[in-house]
Write a protein that holds these residues in place. Sequence first.
Motif, mmCIF file in Angstrom:
data_model
loop_
_atom_site.group_PDB
_atom_site.id
_atom_site.type_symbol
_atom_site.label_atom_id
_atom_site.label_comp_id
_atom_site.label_asym_id
_atom_site.label_seq_id
_atom_site.Cartn_x
_atom_site.Cartn_y
_atom_site.Cartn_z
ATOM 1 N N ARG A 19 15.548 -6.055 -7.038
ATOM 2 C CA ARG A 19 14.174 -6.553 -6.971
ATOM 3 C C ARG A 19 13.747 -6.593 -5.516
ATOM 4 O O ARG A 19 14.340 -7.304 -4.700
ATOM 5 C CB ARG A 19 14.047 -7.951 -7.591
ATOM 6 N N SER A 21 10.926 -7.466 -2.605
ATOM 7 C CA SER A 21 9.859 -8.419 -2.356
ATOM 8 C C SER A 21 9.020 -7.956 -1.171
ATOM 9 O O SER A 21 9.551 -7.385 -0.216
ATOM 10 C CB SER A 21 10.426 -9.810 -2.033
ATOM 11 N N TYR A 79 6.320 -8.287 -6.017
ATOM 12 C CA TYR A 79 7.678 -7.866 -6.335
ATOM 13 C C TYR A 79 7.670 -6.485 -6.978
ATOM 14 O O TYR A 79 6.715 -6.108 -7.667
ATOM 15 C CB TYR A 79 8.324 -8.846 -7.296
ATOM 16 N N GLN A 81 10.374 -4.883 -9.430
ATOM 17 C CA GLN A 81 11.626 -4.970 -10.168
ATOM 18 C C GLN A 81 12.031 -3.560 -10.569
ATOM 19 O O GLN A 81 11.273 -2.863 -11.264
ATOM 20 C CB GLN A 81 11.453 -5.852 -11.403
#
Length: 121
Positions: A19, A21, A79, A81
Amino acid sequence: QVQLLESGGGLVQAGGSLRLSCAASGSTFDTDYIGWFRQAPGKGREGVSCISRRGATMISNFVTGRFTISMDNAKNTVYLQMTDLKPEDTAVYYCATGRAFSLDKSVYSNWGQGTQVTVSS
């Protein structure tokens, strides 16, 4: 200009997840559109996904079904993912803010430093 800080990259085996950021340092994002891009060695920078402040999302065909973009407005963070990662996903991943809801890098003007994602086979 707001500083964009990417994090979350690393080395992962094929089939794994990460993930990423993208945080707007010390402030909110400076535009309504935030995008994720990637650049593999020897290749151009390509759009991966983007999101608007209203929550609309766009995902590139080559990662659809595997990558998901989301935003936490309270944390001023977007984010990415990534699941079922493949060796061809290896690249430096950048976030950027832009003037339009698009995966065209030409509409984005404020870029982070990037975070390396390496997927081993």
